[in-house]
Design an enzyme around this catalytic site. Structure first.
Site, PDB file in Angstrom:
ATOM      1  N   ARG A   1      45.837  39.796  35.703  1.00 49.71           N
ATOM      2  CA  ARG A   1      46.197  39.342  37.575  1.00 49.71           C
ATOM      3  C   ARG A   1      47.861  38.543  37.358  1.00 49.71           C
ATOM      4  O   ARG A   1      48.001  37.650  37.381  1.00 49.71           O
ATOM      5  CB  ARG A   1      45.362  38.826  38.289  1.00 49.71           C
ATOM      6  CG  ARG A   1      45.652  38.997  39.855  1.00 49.71           C
ATOM      7  CD  ARG A   1      45.111  37.931  40.258  1.00 49.71           C
ATOM      8  NE  ARG A   1      43.487  38.497  40.579  1.00 49.71           N
ATOM      9  CZ  ARG A   1      42.695  37.545  40.525  1.00 49.71           C
ATOM     10  NH1 ARG A   1      42.362  36.343  41.351  1.00 49.71           N
ATOM     11  NH2 ARG A   1      41.521  38.349  40.753  1.00 49.71           N
TER      12      ARG A   1
ATOM     13  N   HIS B   1      32.745  36.782  38.069  1.00 42.92           N
ATOM     14  CA  HIS B   1      34.235  35.917  37.306  1.00 42.92           C
ATOM     15  C   HIS B   1      33.320  35.082  36.518  1.00 42.92           C
ATOM     16  O   HIS B   1      32.798  34.719  36.037  1.00 42.92           O
ATOM     17  CB  HIS B   1      34.469  34.938  38.375  1.00 42.92           C
ATOM     18  CG  HIS B   1      36.346  34.159  38.095  1.00 42.92           C
ATOM     19  ND1 HIS B   1      37.231  34.575  38.990  1.00 42.92           N
ATOM     20  CD2 HIS B   1      36.597  33.419  37.539  1.00 42.92           C
ATOM     21  CE1 HIS B   1      37.574  33.495  38.820  1.00 42.92           C
ATOM     22  NE2 HIS B   1      37.832  32.945  37.675  1.00 42.92           N
TER      23      HIS B   1
END
Length: 251
Positions: free
Chosen positions: A88, A225
């Protein structure tokens, strides 16, 4: 010295590039399903997020290769991994921060943070100014039972259902039932939350056991995650855009 200023300013306008050991996951394992949510408007912001120019999962090579091993194990059990987010860019994290500071931007509240006051997203840890994803070895992912059903596109403006509603009521993701949808800002997303039912808990633990056996570490607050350890870049937050062009020229 003046002669050096022009190339410097020209260079400042060029996009940063990924280090050589960043790869597209599809080049390492093309069987892993990719649904890159931040390239779409189906996320808590409600629009495509800055820096996502292609629906592409990019990771450091060790993380990608560990996912390939996990996928081989899961395929034998009748499951596939599906990734929602990988590397990201820092500019995407900055976009999240700007969005979180705009307390009126609540278009997606009913799905992603129905019970959390938006003014508390920082204090409660749902949004931060830095993300491990920007270091390139963190991935958000789930399990899909094979054969995988297609997931219909989200239609902006469609009625939203809380991310912790029963699976048959939530947005029709093709994931197994994990008890909440992806990016659910709620304590029910904690991996070991006791409200996860038997099947939901078993699904979370199947994902967790598979990935942890290969060096991934779960974030206890988010069942989806995982960070591969040891990270090749434990202290570096990259900002190259998510596009094949950031990776080209590497051999």
């Amino acid at each position: 010295m003046a002669a050096t200023t022009a190339p410097a300013t020209a260079h400042a306008r060029t996009e940063p590039r990924a280090p050589v050991d960043f790869v597209a996951l599809s080049g390492v394992d093309r069987t892993i399903i990719q649904e890159m949510r931040y390239f779409t408007p189906h996320n808590f912001v409600g629009e495509r997020v800055d820096g996502y120019r292609r629906p592409l999962c990019v990771l450091t090579r060790p993380a990608a290769e560990a996912l390939r091993t996990a996928q081989r194990r899961l395929l034998r059990q009748g499951y596939s991994l599906k990734v929602y987010d990988c590397y990201r860019p820092q500019r995407a994290v900055d976009h999240f921060v700007r969005w979180a500071q705009d307390l009126d931007a609540e278009d997606m509240k009913a799905e992603f943070f129905p019970d959390v006051d938006k003014s508390r997203l920082f204090d409660d840890g749902y949004i931060a100014a830095k993300s491990g994803h920007s270091r390139g070895s963190t991935v958000d992912l789930t399990l899909v039972k094979l054969p995988a059903r297609p997931t219909r596109p989200y239609r902006p403006g469609e009625p939203l259902v809380p991310c912790y509603a029963p699976q048959e009521e939530r947005f029709p993701d093709n994931s197994v039932d994990m008890g909440t949808g992806y990016d659910c800002f709620d304590t029910r997303s904690h991996t070991l939350d006791p409200r996860a039912t038997g099947a939901q808990r078993a699904n979370r633990l199947r994902l967790k056991a598979t990935l942890e056996s290969l060096g991934f570490v779960n974030l206890a607050e988010e069942w989806w995650h995982y960070t591969y350890k040891p990270e090749p870049y434990p202290d570096t937050y990259f900002d190259f855009p998510v596009t094949a062009g950031s990776l080209t020229g590497h051999h």
